[in-house]
Each structure stands twice: as C-alpha cells, then as structure tokens.
Write an enzyme that holds these catalytic residues in place. Structure first.
Site, PDB file in Angstrom:
ATOM      1  N   LYS A 177       0.863  -1.184   0.000  1.00 22.62           N
ATOM      2  CA  LYS A 177       0.000   0.000   0.000  1.00 22.62           C
ATOM      3  C   LYS A 177       0.895   1.227   0.000  1.00 22.62           C
ATOM      4  O   LYS A 177       1.500   1.582   1.012  1.00 22.62           O
ATOM      5  CB  LYS A 177      -0.927   0.045   1.215  1.00 22.62           C
ATOM      6  N   GLU A 252      10.470   0.992   9.966  1.00 21.27           N
ATOM      7  CA  GLU A 252      11.507   1.977   9.628  1.00 21.27           C
ATOM      8  C   GLU A 252      10.849   3.343   9.757  1.00 21.27           C
ATOM      9  O   GLU A 252       9.998   3.710   8.947  1.00 21.27           O
ATOM     10  CB  GLU A 252      12.041   1.703   8.224  1.00 21.27           C
ATOM     11  N   CYS A 286      14.208  10.614   5.834  1.00 24.50           N
ATOM     12  CA  CYS A 286      14.263  10.169   7.226  1.00 24.50           C
ATOM     13  C   CYS A 286      15.676  10.308   7.788  1.00 24.50           C
ATOM     14  O   CYS A 286      15.866  10.517   8.978  1.00 24.50           O
ATOM     15  CB  CYS A 286      13.802   8.721   7.319  1.00 24.50           C
ATOM     16  N   GLU A 382      10.964  15.851  14.541  1.00 17.52           N
ATOM     17  CA  GLU A 382      11.281  15.660  13.124  1.00 17.52           C
ATOM     18  C   GLU A 382      10.451  16.626  12.280  1.00 17.52           C
ATOM     19  O   GLU A 382       9.225  16.573  12.309  1.00 17.52           O
ATOM     20  CB  GLU A 382      10.974  14.216  12.696  1.00 17.52           C
TER      21      GLU A 382
HETATM   22  P1  NAD Z   1       2.899   8.271   7.586  1.00 15.35           P
HETATM   23  O1  NAD Z   1       3.192   7.492   8.807  1.00 15.35           O
HETATM   24  O2  NAD Z   1       1.921   9.369   7.653  1.00 15.35           O
HETATM   25  O3  NAD Z   1       2.376   7.298   6.430  1.00 15.35           O
HETATM   26  C1  NAD Z   1       3.137   6.203   5.981  1.00 15.35           C
HETATM   27  C2  NAD Z   1       2.212   5.182   5.375  1.00 15.35           C
HETATM   28  O4  NAD Z   1       1.394   4.640   6.405  1.00 15.35           O
HETATM   29  C3  NAD Z   1       1.260   5.713   4.311  1.00 15.35           C
HETATM   30  O5  NAD Z   1       1.150   4.760   3.277  1.00 15.35           O
HETATM   31  C4  NAD Z   1      -0.056   5.849   5.070  1.00 15.35           C
HETATM   32  O6  NAD Z   1      -1.190   5.749   4.254  1.00 15.35           O
HETATM   33  C5  NAD Z   1       0.035   4.656   5.996  1.00 15.35           C
HETATM   34  N1  NAD Z   1      -0.799   4.732   7.204  1.00 15.35           N
HETATM   35  C6  NAD Z   1      -1.252   5.823   7.858  1.00 15.35           C
HETATM   36  N2  NAD Z   1      -1.975   5.469   8.943  1.00 15.35           N
HETATM   37  C7  NAD Z   1      -1.976   4.116   8.976  1.00 15.35           C
HETATM   38  C8  NAD Z   1      -2.538   3.150   9.856  1.00 15.35           C
HETATM   39  N3  NAD Z   1      -3.252   3.492  10.935  1.00 15.35           N
HETATM   40  N4  NAD Z   1      -2.322   1.845   9.594  1.00 15.35           N
HETATM   41  C9  NAD Z   1      -1.587   1.457   8.542  1.00 15.35           C
HETATM   42  N5  NAD Z   1      -1.042   2.325   7.668  1.00 15.35           N
HETATM   43  C10 NAD Z   1      -1.230   3.638   7.881  1.00 15.35           C
HETATM   44  O7  NAD Z   1       4.309   8.780   7.047  1.00 15.35           O
HETATM   45  P2  NAD Z   1       4.600   9.691   5.777  1.00 15.35           P
HETATM   46  O8  NAD Z   1       4.227  11.100   6.096  1.00 15.35           O
HETATM   47  O9  NAD Z   1       4.041   9.036   4.564  1.00 15.35           O
HETATM   48  O10 NAD Z   1       6.183   9.549   5.668  1.00 15.35           O
HETATM   49  C11 NAD Z   1       7.073  10.362   6.359  1.00 15.35           C
HETATM   50  C12 NAD Z   1       7.664   9.629   7.537  1.00 15.35           C
HETATM   51  O11 NAD Z   1       8.300   8.434   7.088  1.00 15.35           O
HETATM   52  C13 NAD Z   1       8.734  10.435   8.226  1.00 15.35           C
HETATM   53  O12 NAD Z   1       8.574  10.311   9.626  1.00 15.35           O
HETATM   54  C14 NAD Z   1      10.016   9.743   7.790  1.00 15.35           C
HETATM   55  O13 NAD Z   1      11.101   9.896   8.665  1.00 15.35           O
HETATM   56  C15 NAD Z   1       9.581   8.319   7.688  1.00 15.35           C
HETATM   57  N6  NAD Z   1      10.492   7.559   6.825  1.00 15.35           N
HETATM   58  C16 NAD Z   1      11.333   6.638   7.410  1.00 15.35           C
HETATM   59  C17 NAD Z   1      12.236   5.939   6.633  1.00 15.35           C
HETATM   60  C18 NAD Z   1      13.169   4.929   7.241  1.00 15.35           C
HETATM   61  O14 NAD Z   1      13.765   4.147   6.498  1.00 15.35           O
HETATM   62  N7  NAD Z   1      13.336   4.892   8.551  1.00 15.35           N
HETATM   63  C19 NAD Z   1      12.281   6.149   5.253  1.00 15.35           C
HETATM   64  C20 NAD Z   1      11.405   7.084   4.694  1.00 15.35           C
HETATM   65  C21 NAD Z   1      10.509   7.786   5.490  1.00 15.35           C
END
Ligand code: NAD
Length: 481
Positions: A177, A252, A286, A382
């Site tokens: 997803k 992650e 990230c 962050e």
């Molecule tokens: P987010 O947590 O808002 O969303 C990530 C994904 O989770 C999306 O596909 C979203 O639709 C889904 N999601 C949201 N609520 C959910 C739920 N209750 N259950 C299951 N899935 C759900 O994050 P974002 O804004 O898309 O991404 C940015 C974040 O990702 C930042 O915090 C960044 O640091 C992190 N990130 C981490 C890494 C890593 O490797 N550690 C890499 C890239 C991004």
C-alpha cells in the site's frame, strides 16, 4: 470524460477500480493542480487483495518455485523497470516535485533493490550443525507467507521496492500500500510485474489511505508479516495492530539525525555533505542531517560556507535540468514545515538563510537556523523538510551527549580527519547507521534500521532474510550407535 490519469489497484494481475468505485485526487505539488486519480480502497478491497495474496501463497507456484527461476522472474521485472526508467521517474517527479535527475537515481536504486535480493536468495546458503549425539541439524529458510508492506511518499518507488524486493525474493506474496500522496510509480510497478509474467497474486498494489486501507491490512490475521516505513506515530499504531494476530513487524520510522563537524574536518567535504544531508529531496529524508553540531573554533567559517552553499541551490520546476530543489510534496506537508519555521522564529532562533517562499507556492527555501534553545520543538521534533538547526560545541563528550539526546536514533554523521576519534565517536553514537566523512552511502548487505522512535528491527542482506522467512531446524539422526 476526464483527461486525468487513473491509478487503480493491481490485484490478481488485473488493474481494477475499487468495489464501490471510490477514487481520490492525486496532486502535482509544483503546479498545485490535480493531475490524476487513484482507486480508494475500502475494507472490501483489502479483503480482495488479501484473498489474492493468500491464494497465491497457499496454492500458487511462487513459494514453491526454484531459486534460480524466481531470481530470473525478478530480474525480468528489473529489466522492464530499466527500460521504462524515464516513465517511472516522471511519475515520481510529477507526484512529489522530486527533481527529475534525483528521481532517475531513485529508479536505478529501486532496480538494484530487486536485482540484489533476487541474487541474494538465489545464492544463499543455510547452516549445518554437526552434533556429537549422532544427529545432524541443518537450517532452512522458507517463505513466511503473505507480507503487508506500507510505504511513505518521500521516495515513492524506492521505499516500496526496498520492502517488496526481499519479500517476494524469499518466496512470499506481497500486498503493497503506497502512500495516498504518491500512488503513481508503485501502481506502474504493479503493471510491470504483470508484464514480467509474475503469477497472479504475487504482487498486489492496493491504493488508498492509512485508514481504512492500511489499518485493515495490518489487522488482518491472514497477513504473516508487516513491514512499514513511515512516521513514528503511525508505526506505533501499526505495531499494535499487527500484535493482535502476532505478526512480526519491521518498522523503519522517523529520524532527527545528528551531523557532527569536528575542528579538524575537511571543511569542503563537510559543507558538501551537510548540504546534501538536509537539502536533498527538499529535506524530506528520514536520514536527514537536521541537527548540525559544529566545533566552536570553525563555527563562523563553516556557517558562512554552509549558508552560501544553501543559497546557491537552484530552486525550480522539477523537470528543469538545472533544478536541485523544488517544492514540498503536498500542501499539508508545506503547512507543517512552514509552521516549524515560524515557531523557530518565535522561540528566538535566528534564520540565517531561507524561510517560507511567500509566493503562493509550496516551497520552503533551504533554511538554516541557529540560536534555538535545546528544548524548542524545531530542534527536538522531526520536521522532515529543508530546515537545519545548528549549534556549536567544544568537547567530544559534550557533542556525543548532544547527538544522543533525542528519542530518535536512525543515523548520524561525523566529519573528522582523526581516525581514532572517528572510530571512538562512531561507536558511542546511538544510531542504526553512522556515516564518517560521507552521507547516504548504502551497501544492501548491511543492516538498516533505527533505535528508539526510529524503528524496530533491521532490514538488508541476511537481516531481511531473518524477517521475511520462517527459519526452521531439521534434525536428522545419522548414526543409531
Ligand atoms: P505516515 O506514517 O503518515 O504514512 C506512511 C504510510 O502509512 C502511508 O502509506 C499511510 O497511508 C500509511 N498509514 C497511515 N496510517 C496508517 C494506519 N493506521 N495503519 C496502517 N497504515 C497507515 O508517514 P509519511 O508522512 O508518509 O512519511 C514520512 C515519515 O516516514 C517520516 O517520519 C520519515 O522519517 C519516515 N520515513 C522513514 C524511513 C526509514 O527508512 N526509517 C524512510 C522514509 C521515510
């Protein structure tokens, strides 16, 4: 008839609408216009995708296929991705204003993710444990089952491929997803998997929001593994949801990377990487070096050069080859980053360069802030944007304490020409990855992940094998005595 592009779900090798035909708009953050629509999954679509992946795992050829044949199928997908690299990159650039050259780089990395894990599983060996009792035990790494993968919007194709590639290479079937902000390139990946001849149900793409789609997926007890990349807050929900059916999770999550510049650093190199670490991808990384610590003896010189380099970045249309930096990925995200810049100003920070572009665009210019108190939100939380908070330090102990004084622990960087110090400080930093005199270099065999609020578990090489398989011990009696 609308001329917007459409990105459906790819389920059982067919691109389909949602059962209730619901769709959502997909934005181009550079033009600030809707350019596409995507299917909006409900619980019923989740059910359809899970049934497909389950059937493909329980009855289909993929988990039972020989390693060489499975590797060849994944390489066919990688070949198609290479052939269509411009199209894939164009989708990410359109969808999140990523400069096209950077999007091309991401496609190349995604291709490499598939090729690496295809070969890694093909060439893997198990372990043998000779026993004094006349028995002989060996380990086997069989596929775990159905993998639910959930990815963010900052590296739409690359982050998804990082999860899909090891999952399918090890014989699992997968439902990905992508983020609702960036459904395009991952949907195209699903189409390419069909073209590559993947059996139905091996790779399903489900488009939709975190709720209901992501939440229903992680809560489904027919899912055997949950791999998630996203924010720390969502990660905690995902872990709780997967716990209801005891599915192992790999998380992650967010970061607030420390970047430490010692007095003896090669300043040209340190400035170059400090800029890359916080302004590449408009800071939506990230691993960003968002907390910069510079030794007081070189602080003024470093800051002058850092600010100059930040101001030299060409800001513009992601498709202009000169562009190094473009707008943020969505209006929601622009508002969030802009509010952190505003609060930094209110809390006494000095904006040394950058700030919010007041032209109606979704651009926050490369921003450098110092003078902020250490409990200020823009320093502690962050931001996930092009905002670097800088502080000076005097001693090694002091800076190690500052760097580690965060609930995150994804990565850190340090710049020094002193080898002993490099080893000593790298070992003391609480982070999943430490880069010395560089940034963003990855060998896919190595562990990747974070500590604290930055995640749970590690992926990469054998660490991915541990997560995406069910290791088994087979004990054989060899000698009846
Ligand atoms: P987010 O947590 O808002 O969303 C990530 C994904 O989770 C999306 O596909 C979203 O639709 C889904 N999601 C949201 N609520 C959910 C739920 N209750 N259950 C299951 N899935 C759900 O994050 P974002 O804004 O898309 O991404 C940015 C974040 O990702 C930042 O915090 C960044 O640091 C992190 N990130 C981490 C890494 C890593 O490797 N550690 C890499 C890239 C991004």
């Amino acid at each position: 008839m609308s001329d917007l592009q459409f990105f459906g779900h790819v389920i059982d090798n067919e691109e389909v609408e949602s059962i209730d035909a619901a769709r959502f708009d997909v934005w181009n953050p550079w033009t600030r216009e809707v350019w596409a629509q995507a299917a909006e999954a409900s619980e019923k679509d989740v059910e359809r995708a899970v049934l497909s992946a389950r059937r493909a795992f329980d009855e289909g050829p993929w988990p039972r296929m020989g390693r060489v044949e499975r590797a060849a199928a994944i390489h066919r997908l990688a070949d198609l991705m290479e052939e269509r690299a411009d199209d894939l990159a164009r989708l990410d650039s359109t969808n999140m204003a990523k400069p096209f050259a950077q999007a091309k780089h991401d496609v190349a990395r995604s291709v490499w993710n598939f090729r690496f894990f295809a070969d890694h599983q093909r060439d893997a060996v198990g372990e043998v444990y000779p026993m004094d009792s006349g028995h002989h035990t060996y380990s086997e790494f069989g596929p775990a089952g159905v993998v639910a993968a959930i990815s963010p919007w900052n590296f739409p194709l690359m982050m998804a491929s990082w999860k899909i590639a090891p999952a399918i290479a090890w014989g699992n079937t997968c439902i990905i997803k992508p983020s609702e902000d960036t459904p395009a390139s991952v949907t195209m990946l699903g189409r390419l998997a069909v073209e590559a001849g993947f059996p139905p149900g091996v790779l399903n793409v489900l488009n939709g929001h975190g709720a209901p789609a992501g939440a229903a997926l992680t809560a489904d007890d027919r899912v055997d593994r949950v791999t998630f990349t996203g924010s720390s807050t969502t990660g905690k929900h995902v872990m709780a949801s997967a716990a209801t059916h005891l599915a192992p999770v790999s998380l992650e999550l967010g970061g607030k990377g420390a970047n430490v510049v010692f007095a003896d650093a090669d300043l040209d190199n340190a400035v170059y990487w400090a800029v890359e670490a916080i302004f590449r991808n408009a800071g939506q990384i990230c691993l960003a070096g968002s907390r910069l610590f510079v030794h007081s003896s070189v602080y003024d010189e470093f800051m002058a050069r850092f600010v100059e380099a930040a101001e030299a970045l060409t800001i513009g249309d992601p498709f202009d080859p000169a562009t190094k930096f473009s707008s943020l990925a969505s209006k929601r995200h622009f508002d969030k980053v802009a509010s952190y810049v505003e609060s930094a100003r209110e809390l006494g920070g000095t904006i040394r360069t950058g700030g919010v572009a007041e032209d109606g665009s979704w651009i926050v210019r490369p921003t450098v802030i110092d003078g902020l108190p250490l409990d200020a939100a823009p320093y502690c939380e962050e931001i996930f944007g092009p905002v670097c908070v800088v502080n000076s330090f005097d001693t090694e102990d002091e800076v190690v304490h500052l760097a580690n004084d965060t609930r995150y622990g994804l990565n850190a960087m340090l710049f020094t020409e002193n080898l002993s110090r490099a080893h000593r400080v790298a070992s003391r930093l609480r982070a999943g990855t430490v880069w010395v005199n560089c940034f963003f270099i990855r060998d896919l065999r190595t562990p990747f992940g974070g500590v604290g609020d930055s995640g749970v578990g590690r992926e990469g090489g054998n660490f991915s094998r541990e997560f995406f398989t069910e290791p088994k011990a087979v004990v054989m009696q060899i000698d009846r005595g």
